[in-house]
Design a protein around this motif. Structure first.
Motif, PDB file in Angstrom:
ATOM      1  N   ALA A  14      -3.464 -10.741   5.755  1.00  0.00           N
ATOM      2  CA  ALA A  14      -2.744 -10.405   4.532  1.00  0.00           C
ATOM      3  C   ALA A  14      -1.260 -10.698   4.686  1.00  0.00           C
ATOM      4  N   ILE A  16       1.459  -9.594   2.953  1.00  0.00           N
ATOM      5  CA  ILE A  16       1.785  -8.567   1.966  1.00  0.00           C
ATOM      6  C   ILE A  16       3.244  -8.719   1.562  1.00  0.00           C
ATOM      7  N   ASP A  18       6.589  -7.805  -0.986  1.00  0.00           N
ATOM      8  CA  ASP A  18       7.279  -6.833  -1.839  1.00  0.00           C
ATOM      9  C   ASP A  18       8.614  -7.482  -2.186  1.00  0.00           C
ATOM     10  N   GLN A  54      -9.425  -6.532   1.980  1.00  0.00           N
ATOM     11  CA  GLN A  54      -9.218  -5.201   1.397  1.00  0.00           C
ATOM     12  C   GLN A  54      -9.729  -4.114   2.346  1.00  0.00           C
ATOM     13  N   ILE A  57      -7.361  -3.845   5.564  1.00  0.00           N
ATOM     14  CA  ILE A  57      -6.065  -3.212   5.285  1.00  0.00           C
ATOM     15  C   ILE A  57      -6.261  -1.718   5.023  1.00  0.00           C
ATOM     16  N   THR A  63      -4.137   1.601   3.088  1.00  0.00           N
ATOM     17  CA  THR A  63      -3.516   1.094   1.869  1.00  0.00           C
ATOM     18  C   THR A  63      -4.507   0.230   1.101  1.00  0.00           C
ATOM     19  N   ILE A  65      -4.911  -2.906  -1.387  1.00  0.00           N
ATOM     20  CA  ILE A  65      -4.137  -4.096  -1.756  1.00  0.00           C
ATOM     21  C   ILE A  65      -4.829  -4.872  -2.865  1.00  0.00           C
ATOM     22  N   CYS A  90      -0.775 -11.092  -0.798  1.00  0.00           N
ATOM     23  CA  CYS A  90      -1.282  -9.824  -1.310  1.00  0.00           C
ATOM     24  C   CYS A  90      -0.116  -8.950  -1.749  1.00  0.00           C
ATOM     25  N   LYS A  91      -0.452  -7.904  -2.502  1.00  0.00           N
ATOM     26  CA  LYS A  91       0.555  -6.890  -2.809  1.00  0.00           C
ATOM     27  C   LYS A  91      -0.101  -5.527  -2.722  1.00  0.00           C
ATOM     28  N   VAL A  92       0.719  -4.507  -2.504  1.00  0.00           N
ATOM     29  CA  VAL A  92       0.215  -3.146  -2.388  1.00  0.00           C
ATOM     30  C   VAL A  92      -0.178  -2.634  -3.765  1.00  0.00           C
ATOM     31  N   LEU A  97       1.207   1.916   3.573  1.00  0.00           N
ATOM     32  CA  LEU A  97       1.173   1.075   4.774  1.00  0.00           C
ATOM     33  C   LEU A  97       1.388   1.919   6.035  1.00  0.00           C
ATOM     34  N   GLN A 137       7.150 -12.076  -5.657  1.00  0.00           N
ATOM     35  CA  GLN A 137       5.859 -11.828  -6.284  1.00  0.00           C
ATOM     36  C   GLN A 137       5.593 -12.725  -7.493  1.00  0.00           C
TER      37      GLN A 137
END
Length: 140
Positions: A14, A16, A18, A54, A57, A63, A65, A90-92, A97, A137
């Motif tokens: 991932a 991830i 932000d 998924q 994580i 978390t 995602i 990916c994003k939260v 986390l 993003q």
């Protein structure tokens, strides 16, 4: 040992994001202890890469995602096995986390990605990310 004789491992990772930052984790165990990686892990039989990511994580970072899209698939020959790693932006979705398996984590901007010692296969992913114009993003 050629690739046919070598153990084959297929994993998901991932990336991830932000904003303009990417989440990196440091291994706390094994031969590659203290090296940095994108979080993830092995796919279970019959599992899609997205579902595996998924689950991993959830297990490693407590978390949920959202798997956005595939960035790249890396094939890398480690001394004892051949790794195929599917890397997804990916994003939260929910969660904070929480490190359940890693010893440390950092949010890094694209310019800071070279500041940690990445696992060899993950280095290829870092180079791919650095070659992109944007990592925010809305640009993924």
């Amino acid at each position: 040992m050629n690739t046919e004789e070598r153990k084959q491992i297929e994993v998901v990772a991932a990336i991830i994001c932000d904003g303009n930052r990417i989440f990196a984790t440091q291994r706390g165990y094994g031969e590659w202890k203290d090296w940095w990686e994108f979080p993830g892990g092995k796919m279970e039989p019959g599992e899609t890469p997205e579902a595996a990511l998924q689950r991993e994580i959830r297990e490693e970072l407590a978390t949920e995602i959202v798997v956005e899209r595939l960035l790249t698939t890396v094939s890398y020959d480690y001394p004892n096995f051949h790794l195929t790693m599917h890397c997804y932006f990916c994003k939260v979705k929910s969660g904070s986390l929480t490190l359940l398996e890693h010893e440390a984590a950092k949010w890094l901007t694209r310019d800071e990605l070279g500041c940690v010692k990445w696992l060899p296969a993950d280095e290829e992913v870092v180079e791919k990310i650095k070659s992109r114009k944007h990592i925010s993003q809305d640009q993924i």
